[in-house]
Design a protein around this motif. Structure first.
Motif, PDB file in Angstrom:
ATOM      1  N   UNK A  25       0.870  -1.096   0.531  1.00  0.00           N
ATOM      2  CA  UNK A  25      -0.122   0.380  -0.014  1.00  0.00           C
ATOM      3  C   UNK A  25       0.774   1.043   0.141  1.00  0.00           C
ATOM      4  N   UNK A 365      -0.241   3.756  19.570  1.00  0.00           N
ATOM      5  CA  UNK A 365       0.689   4.994  20.153  1.00  0.00           C
ATOM      6  C   UNK A 365       1.968   4.390  20.657  1.00  0.00           C
ATOM      7  N   UNK A 451     -15.451   1.045  22.442  1.00  0.00           N
ATOM      8  CA  UNK A 451     -15.317   0.653  21.504  1.00  0.00           C
ATOM      9  C   UNK A 451     -14.741  -0.829  21.397  1.00  0.00           C
ATOM     10  N   UNK A 564     -12.394  25.054   6.251  1.00  0.00           N
ATOM     11  CA  UNK A 564     -12.349  23.710   5.435  1.00  0.00           C
ATOM     12  C   UNK A 564     -13.830  22.790   6.929  1.00  0.00           C
ATOM     13  N   UNK A 568     -19.554  24.162   8.169  1.00  0.00           N
ATOM     14  CA  UNK A 568     -19.845  25.070   8.509  1.00  0.00           C
ATOM     15  C   UNK A 568     -20.815  25.748   9.518  1.00  0.00           C
ATOM     16  N   UNK A 588     -15.116  17.537  14.593  1.00  0.00           N
ATOM     17  CA  UNK A 588     -14.949  17.194  14.500  1.00  0.00           C
ATOM     18  C   UNK A 588     -13.299  17.106  14.848  1.00  0.00           C
ATOM     19  N   UNK A 590     -11.370  19.156  12.711  1.00  0.00           N
ATOM     20  CA  UNK A 590     -10.727  19.855  11.748  1.00  0.00           C
ATOM     21  C   UNK A 590     -10.264  21.124  12.039  1.00  0.00           C
ATOM     22  N   UNK A 593      -7.145  21.075  13.507  1.00  0.00           N
ATOM     23  CA  UNK A 593      -6.262  19.781  12.489  1.00  0.00           C
ATOM     24  C   UNK A 593      -5.421  21.304  11.851  1.00  0.00           C
TER      25      UNK A 593
ATOM     26  N   UNK B  91     -12.021   0.612  11.244  1.00  0.00           N
ATOM     27  CA  UNK B  91     -12.350   0.338  12.174  1.00  0.00           C
ATOM     28  C   UNK B  91     -11.872  -0.300  13.454  1.00  0.00           C
ATOM     29  N   UNK B  96      -9.498   3.438  15.121  1.00  0.00           N
ATOM     30  CA  UNK B  96      -9.989   3.923  16.311  1.00  0.00           C
ATOM     31  C   UNK B  96      -9.378   4.894  17.085  1.00  0.00           C
ATOM     32  N   UNK B  98      -7.370   6.173  16.726  1.00  0.00           N
ATOM     33  CA  UNK B  98      -6.752   7.047  15.537  1.00  0.00           C
ATOM     34  C   UNK B  98      -7.799   8.374  14.726  1.00  0.00           C
ATOM     35  N   UNK B 101     -13.410   6.656  13.431  1.00  0.00           N
ATOM     36  CA  UNK B 101     -15.054   7.292  13.788  1.00  0.00           C
ATOM     37  C   UNK B 101     -14.980   8.485  12.997  1.00  0.00           C
ATOM     38  N   UNK B 102     -13.752   9.219  12.715  1.00  0.00           N
ATOM     39  CA  UNK B 102     -14.240  10.660  12.759  1.00  0.00           C
ATOM     40  C   UNK B 102     -14.065  10.896  10.933  1.00  0.00           C
ATOM     41  N   UNK B 109     -20.953  11.943   5.523  1.00  0.00           N
ATOM     42  CA  UNK B 109     -21.216  13.216   5.434  1.00  0.00           C
ATOM     43  C   UNK B 109     -21.362  13.712   3.908  1.00  0.00           C
ATOM     44  N   UNK B 110     -20.000  13.393   3.249  1.00  0.00           N
ATOM     45  CA  UNK B 110     -19.816  14.510   1.678  1.00  0.00           C
ATOM     46  C   UNK B 110     -20.771  13.006   0.326  1.00  0.00           C
ATOM     47  N   UNK B 146      -7.622  -0.998  -2.283  1.00  0.00           N
ATOM     48  CA  UNK B 146      -6.155  -0.222  -2.246  1.00  0.00           C
ATOM     49  C   UNK B 146      -6.762   0.040  -0.545  1.00  0.00           C
ATOM     50  N   UNK B 147      -5.528  -0.139   0.264  1.00  0.00           N
ATOM     51  CA  UNK B 147      -5.599   0.051   0.833  1.00  0.00           C
ATOM     52  C   UNK B 147      -4.768   1.813   1.920  1.00  0.00           C
ATOM     53  N   UNK B 152      -7.878  10.762   6.978  1.00  0.00           N
ATOM     54  CA  UNK B 152      -8.259  12.268   7.968  1.00  0.00           C
ATOM     55  C   UNK B 152      -9.560  12.529   7.490  1.00  0.00           C
ATOM     56  N   UNK B 153     -10.257  13.584   7.860  1.00  0.00           N
ATOM     57  CA  UNK B 153     -11.913  14.432   7.104  1.00  0.00           C
ATOM     58  C   UNK B 153     -11.257  15.499   5.772  1.00  0.00           C
ATOM     59  N   UNK B 154     -10.034  15.515   6.205  1.00  0.00           N
ATOM     60  CA  UNK B 154      -9.473  16.857   4.962  1.00  0.00           C
ATOM     61  C   UNK B 154      -8.814  16.119   3.966  1.00  0.00           C
ATOM     62  N   UNK B 171     -19.105  23.202  -1.639  1.00  0.00           N
ATOM     63  CA  UNK B 171     -18.918  24.012  -0.454  1.00  0.00           C
ATOM     64  C   UNK B 171     -18.419  25.289   0.280  1.00  0.00           C
ATOM     65  N   UNK B 174     -20.512  27.529  -1.649  1.00  0.00           N
ATOM     66  CA  UNK B 174     -22.687  27.541  -0.888  1.00  0.00           C
ATOM     67  C   UNK B 174     -21.711  28.669   0.174  1.00  0.00           C
TER      68      UNK B 174
END
Lengths: 629, 178
Positions: A25, A365, A451, A564, A568, A588, A590, A593, B91, B96, B98, B101-102, B109-110, B146-147, B152-154, B171, B174
């Motif tokens: 990967x 970690x 979890x 980001x 919103x 979240x 973001x 981050x 997951x 988890x 790191x 779930x986010x 959402x997307x 493909x892993x 992350x969200x971004x 977005x 908008x």
């Protein structure tokens, strides 16, 4: 470094690229192709490009080793290929900037053998992983492969093989730790003309990948061990049950089976003896409970994988009611070494009751995450701080969880405990299949218990009531606590439920599922109390209990967070302090981050109120010195 | 974009039946063939439609409910058609810790769908996976087998952008129009 004379690539060198799932990967297939092309272009007759299975050091992937020197390259990319070929493979000058850097001393280490992650390990099960090409049986034979099988067939009776394995003290590496030799003996002595030998490669624990890496990196060891076991028990049919989610392992095992049959190490009349064995591959369809032996056999039979009560044990009535034996991949991979080097040699490693070595998938970690093999009895501290290189980012160690999703979480006071079956069980955890997850101060113990339980709860097959309904009840309570709606009596209720589920469940899944909750209650009760009484998450992790704020004295009004924010919910404008609408925020993270480090304007808090304006106001903060513009 | 239970058009149903029959011919009529058959049929059709399951039950001479029971027991099998691109959010434990779930929330959402659903245009399907064994690259999302590490969200937006879905500028437009 001594100035090496250019040898124009005439020197014999082989560069081995790792092609385990982790490194693939990271584009290791592309790197291999680029290397082949570059070596051909430069016309280096002495240089060979080859690949291996997983080296275990996935954190540093893709990795490559150049033999015979044993130079280890970490984090290789396609762009590094020309330099490796021209400088090292052609001119004999290793590329220093690709050497592994020790996370503690920051020193560059050129040789594989000097890397702490490797030289503190003792590799028996993983002895060939990363050292040979797993798709070539000749490589395995060259390391003495299939010699143990030959020894068994030509020089030993099945009883002698069983005796040898019994004397070695090998215990099942799938988790339960039952003596392997005894298991074989039960099956051998069970009446019946058809017996089945099954290899359990249904590694479903989240966070564990040692069985996968063994099958990807050295599939023939597993086949040889399995054939020896079948000989010892008098079985002529074998099944390997592999997770379908491991396509590369399935492919390499199938290829190994074909090669082994062609060489006469499998099939009818193996090596001219009257012993025959046929092995079939069964792809598991994704059910965690199928790691339990009776459930696994139900699955091979084409049914829902549900465990049944024992006795009768599989040794007398297993697959289709016939005597059967199930061993884990790692147990089988150990067998050829025991036969080759003798029971006494194997038994000299480890502790009194737990012999040999154990493999852990070290994740979470930790600086050096990856696959490690260590002698039984090694203290946890040594694994985490010496082999693992400690916790990254100068964070504080909080807990280590062993044994997969149903193992327990042990606090710092247990770090000097030896790792073996009995010590871990006494502390409330278990050996399990060998997952080892390190947690730092940012991990919420209530959330991590929730979890793990959510995983086991979803994977409960639903056959027995304590596991089906009990785990659901426990999960409901934990979710409530994580939302900040916990009641003071919840702690006692969790404890009581957990103990009852352990006592009343049919199989290991239910009997161990409460472990993470019970151990966190035992060692981290203060975190439960903070969630319940103060509605506070000390680790700032539970989404419902945290908030993000933009500090008005630090915000520069740059607008990065606003652009980001997926919800919103940030208001602001150029040179205006931005404000988060707490009602709309989805937490979240973001904004935290993306906020430039030199501003550091976003903070995360729990059960605290930060004083911020309701509406954007003009920026008053002075620009930090670090920003030049 | 929500997944809706739609009846398969009859032409497609007939085609599913024929494909299933062709695959069945390669298997013995024994119960132990059931899971391998289901895996192969799903490999060909992408999911297990009703007509394929009844065809299999008939071939193995077992009640259709037994086939359905096995299909719903194992995580690998799906009852609705897949999207053109598959998104599998890992997951596992490491993911988890790191923030997997986010990441899952960001995908939900997307794409506007829940796990085990397919977008209405059948471009993407979303699911979770317990662990893909690439724990060192957490949080992981498997995009078309493909892993991908460090999703992350971004990065979710970046991956969608690579498929030609510019969710970020949409977005931005908008919010600028507001």
């Amino acid at each position: 470094m001594t100035a090496a004379k250019p040898d124009n690539g005439n020197k014999q060198r082989t560069i081995f690229i790792c092609q385990g799932t982790g490194c693939i990967s990271g584009k290791s297939l592309e790197i291999t192709e680029a290397l082949k092309k570059a070596v051909a272009e430069h016309g280096l007759p002495g240089v060979k490009v080859d690949f291996t299975g997983c080296h275990g050091f996935c954190e540093q992937g893709p990795v490559a080793i150049v033999e015979p020197e044993g130079i280890f390259y970490a984090c290789v990319s396609v762009a590094d290929v020309p330099e490796i070929v021209e400088s090292h493979l052609r001119d004999g000058k290793p590329v220093e900037r690709l050497f592994y850097k020790d996370p503690v001393s920051d020193e560059a280490i050129p040789y594989h053998k000097d890397i702490k992650f490797y030289n503190m390990q003792q590799r028996i099960i993983l002895r060939n992983c990363g050292r040979l090409n797993p798709e070539r049986i000749e490589d395995y034979i060259a390391t003495g492969g299939y010699e143990s099988l030959k020894k068994c067939l030509k020089e030993m009776t099945p009883e002698q093989v069983i005796e040898e394995v019994k004397r070695s003290g090998l215990r099942g590496r799938g988790g339960a730790g039952f003596p392997t030799g005894m298991k074989w003996e039960f099956c051998r002595n069970a009446p019946g003309d058809q017996k089945y030998m099954i290899c359990n490669a249904d590694e479903g624990d989240p966070g564990a990948f040692m069985d996968r890496s063994t099958m990807e990196g050295d599939p023939h060891t597993v086949l040889e061990g399995m054939t020896i076991a079948a000989y010892a028990m008098g079985s002529s049919e074998g099944y390997i049950y592999i997770r379908a989610e491991y396509p590369l392992a399935v492919k390499r095992v199938r290829l190994a089976l074909k090669q082994s049959e062609e060489k006469g190490f499998l099939g009818d009349n193996i090596m001219g003896s009257d012993f025959s064995l046929h092995i079939h591959v069964k792809e598991g369809a994704g059910a965690f409970v199928c790691g339990e032996e009776t459930a696994l056999m139900a699955s091979i039979e084409g049914k829902r994988g549900m465990p049944r009560s024992r006795p009768p044990f599989p040794a007398t009535s297993g697959l289709w009611g016939k005597p059967s034996n199930i061993n884990n991949v790692k147990s089988l991979a150990t067998v050829p070494v025991i036969i080759a080097k003798g029971a006494d040699w194997y038994a000299s490693t480890g502790t009194e009751k737990s012999k040999g070595t154990c493999v852990f998938a070290l994740t979470g970690k930790i600086a050096n995450s990856g696959l490690i093999e260590v002698p039984m009895g090694i203290p946890l501290r040594k694994i985490i701080y010496e082999i693992g290189g400690g916790i990254p980012g100068s964070k504080k160690f909080k807990a280590v969880q062993t044994g997969g999703p149903s193992g327990g979480c042990l606090p710092e006071s247990y770090l000097d405990q030896p790792v073996d079956y009995e010590s871990l069980a006494a502390a409330g955890s278990m050996m399990g299949s060998g997952g080892m997850v390190v947690m730092d101060e940012e991990t919420c113990m209530v959330d991590i218990a929730r979890y793990f339980l959510s995983f086991t709860q979803a994977e409960s097959c639903g056959k027995c009531v304590p596991c089906r309904i009990g785990t659901k009840q426990m999960l409901d309570i934990l979710e409530r606590i994580c939302r900040g709606e916990g009641q003071p009596e919840d702690i006692d209720l969790l404890q009581q439920l957990g103990e009852n589920i352990k006592a009343g469940s049919l199989c290991q899944l239910g009997q161990t599922a409460p472990n993470p909750v019970l151990t966190t209650l035992r060692y981290f009760r203060d975190e439960y109390e903070a969630h319940i009484n103060e509605k506070r998450c000390p680790a700032l992790s539970c989404v419902k209990l945290i908030s993000f704020y933009i500090l008005p004295d630090k915000c520069q009004g740059c607008g990065i967070c606003l652009r980001n924010c997926p919800a919103e919910c940030i208001a602001g404008d150029k040179r205006m302090v931005h404000v988060i609408d707490q009602e709309k925020c989805v937490r979240c993270g973001t904004c935290l981050e993306v906020c430039p480090e030199r501003f550091g304007a976003v903070v995360k808090v729990s059960a605290e109120k930060v004083d911020v304006p309701d509406e954007p106001i003009p920026v008053t903060a002075e620009k930090p010195a670090a920003s030049a513009t | 974009m929500t997944a809706k239970k739609q009846d398969t058009p009859s032409g497609e149903q007939e085609q599913h039946k024929q494909e299933t029959k062709r695959i069945l011919n390669g298997f013995s009529r024994k119960r132990l063939s059931l899971i391998p058959i289901l895996q192969k049929v799903q490999g060909k059709l992408g999911y297990l439609p009703r007509e394929a399951m009844t065809e299999i039950a008939e071939y193995l001479d077992i009640p259709a409910i037994d086939v359905y029971g096995v299909v719903t027991f194992y995580n690998q099998f799906r009852l609705n058609p897949p999207g053109k691109h598959s998104i599998r959010v890992c997951l596992g434990t490491a993911c988890h810790m790191k923030g997997g779930y986010i990441t899952l929330d960001a995908w939900k959402r997307r794409l506007g769908i829940n796990p085990r659903e397919t977008t209405e245009d059948r471009e993407f399907d979303l699911d979770t996976v317990a662990c893909v064994g690439c724990c060192t690259m957490a949080p992981v999302t498997v995009v078309d087998d493909k892993p991908e590490g460090g999703v992350e969200p971004t990065r979710v937006d970046g991956i969608l952008l690579a498929f030609g879905y510019d969710t970020v500028t949409k977005d931005k437009d908008k919010s600028e129009n507001k």
